[in-house]
Design a protein around this motif. Structure first.
Motif, PDB file in Angstrom:
ATOM      1  N   VAL A 276     -45.562  86.986  -7.703  1.00 51.78           N
ATOM      2  CA  VAL A 276     -44.448  86.071  -7.423  1.00 51.78           C
ATOM      3  C   VAL A 276     -44.106  86.013  -5.942  1.00 51.78           C
ATOM      4  O   VAL A 276     -43.412  85.087  -5.514  1.00 51.78           O
ATOM      5  N   CYS A 277     -44.584  86.961  -5.163  1.00 51.35           N
ATOM      6  CA  CYS A 277     -44.215  87.011  -3.744  1.00 51.35           C
ATOM      7  C   CYS A 277     -44.843  85.825  -2.995  1.00 51.35           C
ATOM      8  O   CYS A 277     -46.043  85.590  -3.099  1.00 51.35           O
ATOM      9  N   PRO A 278     -44.045  85.104  -2.211  1.00 54.43           N
ATOM     10  CA  PRO A 278     -44.594  83.939  -1.502  1.00 54.43           C
ATOM     11  C   PRO A 278     -45.440  84.287  -0.285  1.00 54.43           C
ATOM     12  O   PRO A 278     -46.067  83.401   0.296  1.00 54.43           O
ATOM     13  N   GLY A 345     -43.435  91.111   6.405  1.00 52.32           N
ATOM     14  CA  GLY A 345     -44.095  90.389   5.316  1.00 52.32           C
ATOM     15  C   GLY A 345     -43.115  89.993   4.229  1.00 52.32           C
ATOM     16  O   GLY A 345     -43.532  89.507   3.189  1.00 52.32           O
ATOM     17  N   CYS A 346     -41.837  90.215   4.474  1.00 51.41           N
ATOM     18  CA  CYS A 346     -40.819  89.911   3.456  1.00 51.41           C
ATOM     19  C   CYS A 346     -39.835  88.897   4.014  1.00 51.41           C
ATOM     20  O   CYS A 346     -39.356  89.050   5.134  1.00 51.41           O
ATOM     21  N   VAL A 347     -39.532  87.880   3.215  1.00 53.12           N
ATOM     22  CA  VAL A 347     -38.578  86.854   3.645  1.00 53.12           C
ATOM     23  C   VAL A 347     -37.262  86.943   2.869  1.00 53.12           C
ATOM     24  O   VAL A 347     -36.403  86.079   3.013  1.00 53.12           O
ATOM     25  N   GLY A 348     -37.125  87.961   2.034  1.00 50.84           N
ATOM     26  CA  GLY A 348     -35.845  88.175   1.352  1.00 50.84           C
ATOM     27  C   GLY A 348     -35.558  87.205   0.216  1.00 50.84           C
ATOM     28  O   GLY A 348     -34.397  86.964  -0.118  1.00 50.84           O
ATOM     29  N   CYS A 349     -36.622  86.681  -0.420  1.00 49.96           N
ATOM     30  CA  CYS A 349     -36.404  85.704  -1.498  1.00 49.96           C
ATOM     31  C   CYS A 349     -35.939  86.365  -2.791  1.00 49.96           C
ATOM     32  O   CYS A 349     -35.393  85.696  -3.663  1.00 49.96           O
ATOM     33  N   GLY A 350     -36.192  87.665  -2.938  1.00 48.85           N
ATOM     34  CA  GLY A 350     -35.714  88.396  -4.117  1.00 48.85           C
ATOM     35  C   GLY A 350     -36.581  88.282  -5.356  1.00 48.85           C
ATOM     36  O   GLY A 350     -36.280  88.883  -6.389  1.00 48.85           O
ATOM     37  N   ARG A 351     -37.683  87.520  -5.289  1.00 53.39           N
ATOM     38  CA  ARG A 351     -38.495  87.317  -6.508  1.00 53.39           C
ATOM     39  C   ARG A 351     -39.017  88.640  -7.070  1.00 53.39           C
ATOM     40  O   ARG A 351     -39.043  88.847  -8.278  1.00 53.39           O
ATOM     41  N   CYS A 352     -39.480  89.530  -6.178  1.00 52.65           N
ATOM     42  CA  CYS A 352     -40.087  90.770  -6.685  1.00 52.65           C
ATOM     43  C   CYS A 352     -39.063  91.619  -7.430  1.00 52.65           C
ATOM     44  O   CYS A 352     -39.424  92.392  -8.321  1.00 52.65           O
ATOM     45  N   ILE A 353     -37.775  91.470  -7.065  1.00 53.47           N
ATOM     46  CA  ILE A 353     -36.723  92.235  -7.741  1.00 53.47           C
ATOM     47  C   ILE A 353     -36.463  91.618  -9.119  1.00 53.47           C
ATOM     48  O   ILE A 353     -36.418  92.313 -10.137  1.00 53.47           O
TER      49      ILE A 353
HETATM   50  S1  SF4 Z   1     -38.212  89.724  -1.547  1.00 56.96           S
HETATM   51 FE1  SF4 Z   1     -40.059  90.499  -2.587  1.00 56.96          FE
HETATM   52  S2  SF4 Z   1     -41.090  88.637  -3.343  1.00 56.96           S
HETATM   53 FE2  SF4 Z   1     -39.632  87.956  -1.752  1.00 56.96          FE
HETATM   54  S3  SF4 Z   1     -40.800  87.952   0.171  1.00 56.96           S
HETATM   55 FE3  SF4 Z   1     -39.808  89.969   0.012  1.00 56.96          FE
HETATM   56  S4  SF4 Z   1     -41.390  91.266  -0.949  1.00 56.96           S
HETATM   57 FE4  SF4 Z   1     -42.007  89.140  -1.346  1.00 56.96          FE
END
Ligand code: SF4
Ligand code: SF4
Length: 380
Positions: A276-278, A345-353
Motif C-alpha cells: 500500500v505504500c506509495p 522514503g515516507c510521506v506520512g500518508c498513514g496507509r501502512c498503519i
Molecule cells: S506512512 Fe507508511 S505507507 Fe505512507 S509513505 Fe510512510 S511508510 Fe509508506
C-alpha cells in the motif's frame, strides 16, 4: 515558491464534469476515486458520477471503515488502499518475450503503449510520493523508459485535503496537506449549505489550456480565505505525529534496540505495508514458459523486503528473521533512504498503519526506538 501561471479561479461543482469530458476527449484515461469493495480505490472513471459523493472514511491502526457523510462532498475522504503508483509503476509488467519457430528464436520487447493518464484527486502527500519515485526511476543512467513515458504523459489534478485521516501525519513529513507543486491543476472543495464549488489553482501550461475551455470566475478574497481555513483545519487535525528531528541518526545507531524484537513478535511479515505504500518500489523478475516450450516471457512484479526470498543470495536470505526484515523496512524508509536519495522514503500518508492487519504503527515504532534508545550492547 511555486510560480503562478494564472490567478486562481472558482468553478461550480457541475463544471468538474466538463473538465473530465475535456480530458477524455483529449485522449486521457481519467483515473479517480470511487467506492469499491467497501473502500475508496482508484480506477478509470466513466464520468464524475463515479466519484464517491457523500462518502468519508474512518481510519485507525489496522482499521478502515467507509462512513456516510452528512454532506455531498466529492472528496470528503482521505487516502485509501490504492496509490497512483499502480498506474505509474504497474504491479506486473511484461518486459520481453521470446518465441521459438522451428530452429529460430525471436525476442521482442513489450512495446504496448500505456494509456495517457489523467489523475483526479491527487493529495499532496501523493505528489511527494511521485517525486520520490521519480528519484528512483528517473536516475540518470538508470532510467526506466516505461515509467518515464507514463509520468511524462500524465495530467495531474491535485486536491488540497479538507479532512485529515486518523493515521495521517503529512505535516510531520512536510508533505502536506497543501499541494504546492507537481500538478497541472489543484482543487480545493468549497462546500457549505449555500454552495458547492472548487477553487482551482493552475500549475502548468497544460492546466491553463484546459481551464480556457471551462466556465469559471476569478477567485475572490473570501474564496481564498475559505480555502486557507480548510487547509489550516486539516493541518491541525492530523491523526498521528512523528518527530523527525535526529530520527535518522537515532535509528541508524540502534540496530539492536529491544523494540525490534517486540515489533517482530507482532509482525506477520505479510508485506501489506509495502504494497500500500506509495513510495515502496521493490520488484523481482521472473521467467515463465508455455508447456510446449515455444514461448517464454520475462516479467517484473512488485516484491517486498518482508518476503524472505527477496534478500536471497546464494546460500540463504540476508534477512532471514522477521526482526531483520522489519528493521530493514523501517530504517530504509526513515533513515537510509535519506542517504540514498536525499529524502525520506515516507510521506506520512498513514496507509501502512491503516492496512497493517496487526495495527503496527510506524510512528509509534520509530518513536519507541528513538526516544528510549539504550546504548548498543557491548559485543566484547
Ligand atoms: S506512512 Fe507508511 S505507507 Fe505512507 S509513505 Fe510512510 S511508510 Fe509508506
Ligand atoms: S508491519 Fe504489518 S503490514 Fe507490514 S509486514 Fe508486518 S504485519 Fe504486515
Amino acid at each position: 515558491m511555486r510560480k503562478e501561471l494564472a490567478s486562481p479561479v472558482v468553478i461550480a461543482e457541475k463544471v468538474l464534469h466538463t473538465l473530465v469530458c475535456e480530458l477524455q476527449n483529449a485522449g486521457y484515461s481519467v483515473i479517480g476515486p470511487m467506492v469499491r469493495d467497501q473502500a475508496i480505490i482508484y480506477d478509470e472513471l466513466d464520468s464524475v458520477a463515479d466519484l464517491p459523493k457523500g462518502w468519508g472514511d474512518q481510519q485507525q491502526a489496522g482499521s478502515y471503515r467507509l462512513v456516510k457523510r452528512p454532506d455531498k462532498a466529492l472528496f470528503g475522504y482521505t487516502v485509501g488502499p490504492h496509490s497512483w503508483k499502480k498506474f505509474l509503476h504497474p504491479p506486473h509488467l511484461r518486459l520481453w518475450s521470446v518465441r521459438r519457430t522451428g530452429n529460430e528464436v525471436s525476442f521482442s520487447h513489450d512495446e504496448t503503449p500505456s494509456p495517457k493518464y489523467a489523475f483526479l484527486g491527487v493529495r499532496s502527500c501523493e505528489l511527494h510520493a511521485m517525486a520520490i519515485q521519480d528519484k528512483v526511476f528517473l536516475q540518470a543512467g538508470h532510467e526506466d523508459a516505461g515509467y518515464h513515458q507514463r509520468r511524462n504523459d500524465s495530467f495531474i489534478i491535485a486536491l488540497n485535503c479538507g479532512e485529515a485521516g486518523g493515521t495521517c501525519f503529512c505535516t510531520s513529513m512536510d508533505t502536506g496537506p497543501q499541494a504546492t507543486g507537481g500538478f497541472d491543476l489543484a482543487l480545493t472543495e468549497l462546500l457549505d449549505a449555500d454552495r458547492h464549488d472548487f477553487l482551482v489553482e493552475i500549475g502548468s501550461e497544460a492546466g491553463a489550456k484546459l481551464m480556457r475551455d471551462v466556465a469559471s470566475r476569478e477567485a475572490s478574497a473570501k474564496d481564498l480565505t475559505t480555502a486557507a481555513n480548510i487547509l489550516a483545519r486539516t493541518a491541525e487535525n492530523m491523526g498521528r505525529h512523528l518527530d523527525t528531528k535526529g530520527l535518522k541518526e537515532r535509528l541508524q545507531e540502534n540496530p539492536e534496540h529491544p523494540r525490534w524484537d517486540e515489533v517482530a513478535a507482532r509482525c506477520l511479515s505479510c508485506s501489506n505495508c509495502t504494497m500500500v505504500c506509495p513510495t515502496c518500489f521493490c520488484t523481482s523478475v521472473e521467467d515463465t514458459a508455455d508447456l510446449a516450450g515455444d514461448t517464454a516471457e520475462h516479467s517484473r512484479h512488485w516484491d517486498s523486503c518482508f518476503n524472505s526470498d527477496f534478500s536471497y543470495i546464494h546460500g540463504g536470505s540476508i534477512h532471514s528473521s522477521v526482526k531483520s526484515r522489519y528493521r530493514q523496512w523501517l530504517t530504509h524508509k526513515l533513515a537510509h533512504w535519506i542517504d540514498q536519495f536525499g529524502t525520506s522514503g515516507c510521506v506520512g500518508c498513514g496507509r501502512c498503519i491503516t492496512w497493517c492487519p496487526t495495527g503496527i504503527d510506524i510512528t509509534e515504532e520509530a518513536a519507541a526506538i528513538g526516544s528510549t534508545a539504550p546504548p548498543p550492547e557491548d559485543a566484547s
